[in-house]
Scaffold this motif. Structure first.
Motif, PDB file in Angstrom:
ATOM      1  N   SER A 141      -6.777 -10.108   4.766  1.00 29.61           N
ATOM      2  CA  SER A 141      -6.365 -10.820   3.549  1.00 29.61           C
ATOM      3  C   SER A 141      -5.930  -9.871   2.429  1.00 29.61           C
ATOM      4  CB  SER A 141      -7.491 -11.724   3.046  1.00 29.61           C
ATOM      5  OG  SER A 141      -8.509 -10.954   2.456  1.00 29.61           O
ATOM      6  N   CYS A 142      -6.046  -8.572   2.638  1.00 33.13           N
ATOM      7  CA  CYS A 142      -5.741  -7.608   1.574  1.00 33.13           C
ATOM      8  C   CYS A 142      -4.449  -6.832   1.818  1.00 33.13           C
ATOM      9  CB  CYS A 142      -6.893  -6.626   1.417  1.00 33.13           C
ATOM     10  SG  CYS A 142      -8.424  -7.427   0.925  1.00 33.13           S
ATOM     11  N   LEU A 143      -3.747  -7.161   2.888  1.00 30.94           N
ATOM     12  CA  LEU A 143      -2.528  -6.423   3.213  1.00 30.94           C
ATOM     13  C   LEU A 143      -1.525  -6.466   2.072  1.00 30.94           C
ATOM     14  CD1 LEU A 143      -2.105  -7.496   6.943  1.00 30.94           C
ATOM     15  CD2 LEU A 143      -3.103  -5.382   6.051  1.00 30.94           C
ATOM     16  N   ASN A 144      -1.458  -7.583   1.365  1.00 27.34           N
ATOM     17  CA  ASN A 144      -0.516  -7.713   0.260  1.00 27.34           C
ATOM     18  C   ASN A 144      -1.086  -7.139  -1.036  1.00 27.34           C
ATOM     19  OD1 ASN A 144       1.948  -8.532  -0.954  1.00 27.34           O
ATOM     20  ND2 ASN A 144       0.875 -10.288  -1.836  1.00 27.34           N
ATOM     21  N   SER A 145      -2.313  -7.499  -1.379  1.00 28.81           N
ATOM     22  CA  SER A 145      -2.873  -7.094  -2.674  1.00 28.81           C
ATOM     23  C   SER A 145      -3.054  -5.586  -2.797  1.00 28.81           C
ATOM     24  CB  SER A 145      -4.195  -7.809  -2.936  1.00 28.81           C
ATOM     25  OG  SER A 145      -5.156  -7.476  -1.964  1.00 28.81           O
ATOM     26  N   LEU A 146      -3.242  -4.889  -1.695  1.00 29.38           N
ATOM     27  CA  LEU A 146      -3.438  -3.438  -1.738  1.00 29.38           C
ATOM     28  C   LEU A 146      -2.273  -2.667  -1.097  1.00 29.38           C
ATOM     29  CD1 LEU A 146      -7.267  -3.208  -1.001  1.00 29.38           C
ATOM     30  CD2 LEU A 146      -6.094  -2.751  -3.168  1.00 29.38           C
ATOM     31  N   ARG A 147      -1.140  -3.313  -0.961  1.00 25.24           N
ATOM     32  CA  ARG A 147       0.008  -2.682  -0.293  1.00 25.24           C
ATOM     33  C   ARG A 147       0.397  -1.350  -0.939  1.00 25.24           C
ATOM     34  NH1 ARG A 147       4.791  -6.152  -0.681  1.00 25.24           N
ATOM     35  NH2 ARG A 147       3.344  -7.540   0.330  1.00 25.24           N
ATOM     36  N   GLU A 148       0.534  -1.326  -2.265  1.00 22.65           N
ATOM     37  CA  GLU A 148       0.958  -0.095  -2.941  1.00 22.65           C
ATOM     38  C   GLU A 148      -0.091   1.007  -2.816  1.00 22.65           C
ATOM     39  OE1 GLU A 148       3.006  -0.354  -6.765  1.00 22.65           O
ATOM     40  OE2 GLU A 148       3.047  -2.536  -6.465  1.00 22.65           O
ATOM     41  N   VAL A 149      -1.343   0.631  -2.867  1.00 22.38           N
ATOM     42  CA  VAL A 149      -2.408   1.621  -2.700  1.00 22.38           C
ATOM     43  C   VAL A 149      -2.395   2.162  -1.265  1.00 22.38           C
ATOM     44  CG1 VAL A 149      -4.900   2.005  -2.748  1.00 22.38           C
ATOM     45  CG2 VAL A 149      -3.829   0.591  -4.507  1.00 22.38           C
ATOM     46  N   ALA A 150      -2.180   1.285  -0.299  1.00 23.64           N
ATOM     47  CA  ALA A 150      -2.145   1.711   1.103  1.00 23.64           C
ATOM     48  C   ALA A 150      -1.042   2.726   1.351  1.00 23.64           C
ATOM     49  CB  ALA A 150      -1.974   0.498   2.016  1.00 23.64           C
ATOM     50  N   ASP A 151       0.008   2.660   0.543  1.00 25.55           N
ATOM     51  CA  ASP A 151       1.129   3.595   0.703  1.00 25.55           C
ATOM     52  C   ASP A 151       0.888   4.952   0.049  1.00 25.55           C
ATOM     53  OD1 ASP A 151       2.546   1.708   2.142  1.00 25.55           O
ATOM     54  OD2 ASP A 151       3.700   1.009   0.409  1.00 25.55           O
ATOM     55  N   LEU A 152      -0.203   5.104  -0.686  1.00 27.51           N
ATOM     56  CA  LEU A 152      -0.501   6.390  -1.307  1.00 27.51           C
ATOM     57  C   LEU A 152      -0.762   7.439  -0.229  1.00 27.51           C
ATOM     58  CD1 LEU A 152      -2.990   5.368  -4.158  1.00 27.51           C
ATOM     59  CD2 LEU A 152      -0.606   6.094  -4.441  1.00 27.51           C
ATOM     60  N   ARG A 153      -0.501   8.670  -0.589  1.00 27.08           N
ATOM     61  CA  ARG A 153      -0.792   9.798   0.304  1.00 27.08           C
ATOM     62  C   ARG A 153      -2.306   9.886   0.518  1.00 27.08           C
ATOM     63  NH1 ARG A 153      -2.642  14.554  -0.471  1.00 27.08           N
ATOM     64  NH2 ARG A 153      -2.591  14.471  -2.738  1.00 27.08           N
ATOM     65  N   ASN A 154      -2.716  10.202   1.721  1.00 27.37           N
ATOM     66  CA  ASN A 154      -4.138  10.372   2.014  1.00 27.37           C
ATOM     67  C   ASN A 154      -4.649  11.653   1.358  1.00 27.37           C
ATOM     68  OD1 ASN A 154      -4.540   8.086   3.662  1.00 27.37           O
ATOM     69  ND2 ASN A 154      -3.663   9.165   5.411  1.00 27.37           N
ATOM     70  N   PRO A 155      -5.767  11.574   0.650  1.00 24.55           N
ATOM     71  CA  PRO A 155      -6.346  12.804   0.097  1.00 24.55           C
ATOM     72  C   PRO A 155      -6.711  13.769   1.229  1.00 24.55           C
ATOM     73  CG  PRO A 155      -7.357  10.860  -0.894  1.00 24.55           C
ATOM     74  CD  PRO A 155      -6.519  10.383   0.253  1.00 24.55           C
ATOM     75  N   THR A 156      -6.626  15.059   0.945  1.00 28.57           N
ATOM     76  CA  THR A 156      -6.908  16.066   1.972  1.00 28.57           C
ATOM     77  C   THR A 156      -8.376  16.486   1.986  1.00 28.57           C
ATOM     78  OG1 THR A 156      -6.246  17.820   0.444  1.00 28.57           O
ATOM     79  CG2 THR A 156      -4.555  16.960   1.947  1.00 28.57           C
ATOM     80  N   SER A 157      -9.074  16.292   0.854  1.00 26.49           N
ATOM     81  CA  SER A 157     -10.495  16.636   0.779  1.00 26.49           C
ATOM     82  C   SER A 157     -11.128  15.884  -0.386  1.00 26.49           C
ATOM     83  CB  SER A 157     -10.678  18.147   0.588  1.00 26.49           C
ATOM     84  OG  SER A 157     -10.202  18.540  -0.690  1.00 26.49           O
ATOM     85  N   LEU A 158     -12.438  15.812  -0.375  1.00 24.30           N
ATOM     86  CA  LEU A 158     -13.152  15.091  -1.430  1.00 24.30           C
ATOM     87  C   LEU A 158     -13.081  15.802  -2.777  1.00 24.30           C
ATOM     88  CD1 LEU A 158     -16.306  13.878   0.530  1.00 24.30           C
ATOM     89  CD2 LEU A 158     -14.274  12.558  -0.110  1.00 24.30           C
ATOM     90  N   ASP A 159     -12.767  17.099  -2.754  1.00 28.16           N
ATOM     91  CA  ASP A 159     -12.652  17.847  -4.008  1.00 28.16           C
ATOM     92  C   ASP A 159     -11.203  18.183  -4.364  1.00 28.16           C
ATOM     93  OD1 ASP A 159     -12.213  19.771  -2.064  1.00 28.16           O
ATOM     94  OD2 ASP A 159     -13.679  21.195  -2.854  1.00 28.16           O
ATOM     95  N   GLU A 160     -10.273  17.468  -3.753  1.00 27.98           N
ATOM     96  CA  GLU A 160      -8.854  17.694  -4.040  1.00 27.98           C
ATOM     97  C   GLU A 160      -8.544  17.385  -5.501  1.00 27.98           C
ATOM     98  OE1 GLU A 160      -4.461  15.904  -2.872  1.00 27.98           O
ATOM     99  OE2 GLU A 160      -6.172  15.435  -1.588  1.00 27.98           O
ATOM    100  N   LEU A 161      -7.754  18.250  -6.111  1.00 24.90           N
ATOM    101  CA  LEU A 161      -7.238  17.967  -7.450  1.00 24.90           C
ATOM    102  C   LEU A 161      -5.916  17.246  -7.265  1.00 24.90           C
ATOM    103  CD1 LEU A 161      -7.944  21.163  -9.609  1.00 24.90           C
ATOM    104  CD2 LEU A 161      -9.152  18.978  -9.603  1.00 24.90           C
ATOM    105  N   VAL A 162      -5.974  15.923  -7.282  1.00 23.49           N
ATOM    106  CA  VAL A 162      -4.787  15.095  -7.104  1.00 23.49           C
ATOM    107  C   VAL A 162      -3.828  15.339  -8.265  1.00 23.49           C
ATOM    108  CG1 VAL A 162      -3.946  12.733  -6.790  1.00 23.49           C
ATOM    109  CG2 VAL A 162      -6.196  13.371  -5.908  1.00 23.49           C
TER     110      VAL A 162
END
Length: 180
Positions: free
Chosen positions: A67-88
């Motif tokens: 049910s979230c495929l539409n509501s989170l579409r733009e977030v899903a397209d974000l680049r995956n973080p490389t580490s938990l301490d990444e400076l995005v």
């Protein structure tokens, strides 16, 4: 209040607190924001980036809910973080703009969830690749708790740097009841 109502409260609290934290952080110089203060993610900027990284990881997982495929579409397209301490983002201005956008996406996502969506069991892999299957509502609660935990660290770091962010209690966001 329904479970969804509680999550709506938490999503609005999240936005309110992030606004306060970023406004307070803006009183510091870039050097003060990046200064290693001995925190889990080193600095104020590092910790604020970690919250964005954690949010991104979890929202991308949440986006796999049917049910979230539409509501989170733009977030899903974000680049995956490389580490938990990444400076995005290495500057507070860019990080703040992204945070404002992300908070709006979170509020929109929560508003579109139904009570039955919260009973879904989400299958995902953690950052170490270990598979898990957990109730969606419990994961959403963890998501908001994670933000609060690390914002508390930022609040302490800001206080140590001489910046007061003011009242931070969720209680201030809980509406008064008109009937018993």
């Amino acid at each position: 209040m329904s479970l969804k109502g509680h999550f709506e409260l938490l999503s609005n609290y999240n936005q309110w607190m992030n606004s306060k934290v970023y406004e307070a952080a803006a009183h510091l110089t870039a050097i003060d924001l990046a200064k290693d203060r001995g925190a889990f993610f080193s600095s104020i900027l590092g910790t604020l980036n970690h919250i964005v990284v954690g949010d991104t990881i979890w929202l991308k997982r949440f986006a796999t809910h049917p049910s979230c495929l539409n509501s989170l579409r733009e977030v899903a397209d974000l680049r995956n973080p490389t580490s938990l301490d990444e400076l995005v983002f290495e500057d507070l201005g860019s990080l703040s703009e992204h945070r404002i956008w992300l908070d709006r996406e979170i509020i929109k996502w929560i508003s579109e969830l139904s009570e039955s969506d919260l009973d879904f069991v989400l299958s995902y892999h953690n950052t170490k690749g270990i598979p898990a299957k957990k109730r969606y509502s419990s994961l959403v609660l963890h998501f908001f708790n994670h933000q609060t935990h690390h914002r508390g660290q930022v609040s302490t770091l800001l206080s140590q740097a001489g910046v007061d962010i003011g009242v931070t209690d969720l209680l201030t966001q809980i509406p008064e009841e008109t009937h018993v």
